[in-house]
Motif scaffolding. Structure first.
Motif, short mmCIF file in Angstrom:
data_model
loop_
_atom_site.label_atom_id
_atom_site.label_comp_id
_atom_site.label_asym_id
_atom_site.label_seq_id
_atom_site.Cartn_x
_atom_site.Cartn_y
_atom_site.Cartn_z
N GLN A 56 -1.74 0.75 -4.76
CA GLN A 56 -0.01 -0.03 -6.06
C GLN A 56 0.62 0.78 -5.54
O GLN A 56 0.93 1.40 -3.92
CB GLN A 56 -0.63 0.71 -6.53
CG GLN A 56 -1.14 2.38 -6.55
CD GLN A 56 -1.56 2.48 -8.11
OE1 GLN A 56 -1.37 2.16 -9.04
NE2 GLN A 56 -1.95 3.95 -8.33
N TYR A 57 1.74 0.51 -5.36
CA TYR A 57 2.91 0.59 -5.10
C TYR A 57 3.38 1.69 -5.11
O TYR A 57 3.98 2.10 -3.91
CB TYR A 57 4.24 0.04 -5.76
CG TYR A 57 5.33 0.20 -5.92
CD1 TYR A 57 5.80 -0.61 -5.37
CD2 TYR A 57 5.79 1.10 -6.21
CE1 TYR A 57 7.41 0.05 -4.75
CE2 TYR A 57 7.40 1.23 -6.28
CZ TYR A 57 8.12 0.71 -4.53
OH TYR A 57 9.60 0.88 -4.95
N GLU A 58 2.97 2.58 -6.20
CA GLU A 58 3.32 4.58 -6.08
C GLU A 58 2.51 4.75 -5.00
O GLU A 58 2.59 6.51 -4.26
CB GLU A 58 2.57 5.19 -7.12
CG GLU A 58 3.45 5.15 -7.93
CD GLU A 58 2.99 3.79 -9.49
OE1 GLU A 58 2.05 2.54 -8.91
OE2 GLU A 58 3.46 3.33 -10.27
N THR A 59 1.40 4.34 -4.08
CA THR A 59 0.73 5.23 -3.20
C THR A 59 0.94 4.24 -2.07
O THR A 59 0.97 5.42 -0.61
CB THR A 59 -0.84 4.53 -3.25
OG1 THR A 59 -1.27 4.42 -4.80
CG2 THR A 59 -1.73 5.36 -2.25
N ILE A 60 1.40 3.08 -1.70
CA ILE A 60 1.65 1.70 -0.73
C ILE A 60 3.27 2.57 -0.29
O ILE A 60 3.49 2.42 1.12
CB ILE A 60 0.97 0.50 -0.85
CG1 ILE A 60 -0.36 0.97 -0.60
CG2 ILE A 60 1.54 0.49 1.15
CD1 ILE A 60 -1.01 1.02 0.43
N ALA A 61 4.01 2.27 -1.15
CA ALA A 61 5.27 2.62 -0.75
C ALA A 61 6.02 3.94 -0.23
O ALA A 61 6.59 3.62 0.70
CB ALA A 61 6.50 2.03 -1.96
N PRO A 62 5.41 4.84 -0.91
CA PRO A 62 5.81 5.66 0.46
C PRO A 62 4.74 6.07 1.15
O PRO A 62 5.60 6.53 2.66
CB PRO A 62 5.45 6.95 -0.52
CG PRO A 62 3.64 6.69 -1.39
CD PRO A 62 4.90 5.38 -1.86
N THR A 63 4.19 5.59 1.45
CA THR A 63 3.16 5.81 3.00
C THR A 63 4.29 4.84 3.98
O THR A 63 4.21 5.11 4.87
CB THR A 63 2.47 4.41 3.25
OG1 THR A 63 0.66 5.71 1.87
CG2 THR A 63 1.24 4.83 4.42
N TYR A 64 4.40 3.11 3.75
CA TYR A 64 5.45 2.69 4.40
C TYR A 64 6.93 3.76 4.91
O TYR A 64 7.03 4.01 6.27
CB TYR A 64 6.01 1.09 3.51
CG TYR A 64 5.03 -0.06 3.57
CD1 TYR A 64 3.67 0.39 4.63
CD2 TYR A 64 5.39 -0.14 2.90
CE1 TYR A 64 3.02 -0.72 4.78
CE2 TYR A 64 4.07 -1.76 2.70
CZ TYR A 64 2.73 -1.70 3.30
OH TYR A 64 1.79 -2.90 3.69
#
Length: 559
Positions: A56-64
């Motif tokens: 989800q956004y809260e997981t992948i966005a900070p990973t990027y």
């Protein structure tokens, strides 16, 4: 008017001037490329749908974000030339179908963002297979590279439909399928059943894709493999006993595709049907990020687990990525103002790490292109021009294919089709996970690497047979009644044969004895029964009688 000689001299002077100006231009361009940061650059657009917890956004966005920050340390000038955009939707998707539906509502916004960008563009998404399929069609029409870090499968091998898709996920469906076929070939198994839990309302995209990929692969060789497929809902436990009863009479090699939450009931049902005694083998496909905590469940301690083999792509080494996970979690709370603590398993999984590695590989490719290909620099710096952007897309794709990237987390091999290849491990799951076989993607071979591979329930090196000796329908051998009749006929025939041979041997003696008793022996028999002296006396008496007859005849003549 100038003479011919003068004109030739002027021509040579002009040519020298043009050459000198071109050399000067190349020198200035080289200095700018070496000293100055990259001008304009490239656009990276991330497409994220919120809802499914693993990506989800809260997981992948900070990973990027962490990935680009790390790349900025390694390639500081490169990241300045990259323009990032994110298109996301805060949906409540629980399945891949829900996610794909949310994407259709987001496509309008995505197209508006793309219309505002100038220069080559790369799309990046962690979405599931169905979502990635839609984006892959869009990327084909716009001729944009699309990097997917979660989705995979044979679908994206169709390069006519998905010529610009690069699959960098840890879940390598193609390798999982090839490894399963290699296992069948190793033990000469050709009769296979596929139990696919696709009808489950929360069906795992990995298991659904894995089942369909293997089915497609086996059905391409109908002369070799006999495939029986059953699609069902593992949540409906009442359906399982009749399904297994049916499978029991069809094959002994059974691939199962469902969540591990249903495994204990499955094995108990199979045990009740006497299918875990060693005659049958169950192969369960799982993701590379399933945890060893599953072994604490009761099913792993039961003897029925001896009939189970779990296979998956090789998981990444989490110990090497512990610091990375901490950084992503900290950035999630800092930059996205999350009020709840993110569980580590939402970050420390193969899907999330694959998203990080996809960005690192992309920056390595772009750095290579900017450093060694001035043509790519000019393409990236040229405003507009569909032809120029198409050439940039082609160069990006070429830099990914047939390449091995060396990262801190390990090596990443991308094949000629643009798909990441990951080795596949086969493990026994009784009491503890024990590695038995390993499929190597580069050599395309399956090898037994541990002795545990030969520990079958029926004994060492006694793998389940492909089918019963007389077949599943018992039509490969004579029936019991027919066999009894056949044995009776054989016994009677044996007795008759003995009597016949005995009669033939005794017949001369019996025949002679009967003729003597009845007094009907012929002349030849009498002749053979005379003694030689008797024959001489007989001939002597006849001579005397003929002599007397001659004497009487002579006396009558004299008178």
């Amino acid at each position: 008017m100038c003479s011919k000689r003068a004109r030739r001299q002027m021509g040579r002077t002009a040519n020298i001037g043009v050459v000198s100006m071109w050399k000067l231009f190349k020198l200035v361009l080289t200095i700018c490329l070496t000293v100055c940061p990259y001008s304009h650059g490239l656009n990276v657009v991330s497409v994220i749908i919120r809802g499914f917890k693993w990506y989800q956004y809260e997981t992948i966005a900070p990973t990027y974000d962490v990935a680009f920050d790390d790349a900025n340390v390694t390639f500081p000038s490169l990241t300045e030339s990259v323009t990032r955009r994110t298109v996301f939707r805060l949906g409540q998707s629980n399945t891949c179908d829900d996610e794909a539906e949310e994407l259709h509502k987001t496509l309008g916004e995505l197209l508006r963002v793309l219309a505002t960008l100038d220069g080559p563009t790369v799309l990046l998404t962690p979405g599931c297979t169905l979502m990635a399929t839609t984006l892959g069609d869009l990327a084909r029409e716009l001729n944009l590279p699309l990097i997917i870090s979660t989705a995979g499968g044979a679908t994206f091998l169709d390069k006519e439909r998905f010529p610009t898709v690069l699959s960098l996920g840890y879940t390598d469906h193609d390798s999982v399928c090839e490894a399963a076929v290699a296992m069948l070939e190793m033990y000469n198994w050709t009769i296979v059943s596929l139990l696919c839990g696709d009808l489950y309302r929360f069906a795992n995209a990995l298991t659904v894709t894995a089942c369909r990929t293997l089915e497609s692969r086996l059905r391409q060789q109908p002369q070799t493999y006999q495939v029986n497929k059953i699609v069902y809902d593992p949540e409906r436990t009442e359906d399982l006993p009749p399904i297994l009863q049916r499978v029991k009479s069809q094959s002994r090699i059974i691939f199962i595709y469902f969540d591990m939450n249903f495994l204990e009931f499955f094995l108990d049902t199979a045990t009740a049907l006497n299918m875990t005694n060693g005659d049958y083998v169950f192969l369960l496909a799982q993701s590379s990020f399933f945890t060893r905590a599953n072994l604490s469940r009761s099913w792993a301690q039961k003897p029925s687990a001896k009939a189970l083999i779990i296979y998956s792509n090789v998981a990444p080494n989490w110990q090497l990525n512990s610091a990375l996970v901490d950084t992503i979690i900290a950035l999630s709370h800092q930059r996205y103002a999350l009020n709840t603590t993110i569980p580590r398993d939402l970050i420390a999984n193969a899907l999330n790490l694959a998203a990080y590695e996809a960005v690192i590989c992309l920056t390595m490719v772009l750095n290579s292109l900017f450093q060694v290909s001035p043509t790519f620099v000019r393409l990236a710096s040229s405003p507009g021009g569909r032809y120029l952007h198409e050439r940039a897309t082609e160069q990006i794709l070429q830099q990914f294919r047939n390449r091995t990237f060396t990262l801190k987390s390990g090596k990443i091999f991308i094949d000629a089709s643009g798909a990441r290849r990951v080795n596949v491990q086969f493990m026994r799951a009784y009491e503890e996970y024990r590695l038995g076989w390993m499929y190597d993607v580069e050599s395309a071979t399956l090898a037994r690497i541990m002795a545990v591979a030969d520990l079958w329930p029926l004994g060492a090196s006694i793998a389940p047979k492909n089918s019963p000796d007389c077949g599943f329908r018992m039509d490969g051998c004579p029936s019991s009644s027919a066999l009894t009749r056949l044995k009776s006929v054989e016994a009677v025939s044996s007795v008759a044969l003995v009597l016949l041979v005995g009669s033939l041997l005794a017949s001369p003696f019996i025949y002679r004895s009967l003729r003597r008793r009845k007094g009907i022996m012929d002349y030849s028999d009498t002749w053979w029964s005379l003694e030689s002296s008797q024959m001489r006396n007989r001939h002597a008496g006849e001579s005397e009688r003929w002599s007397n007859i001659r004497q009487i005849k002579d006396s009558l003549v004299q008178r």
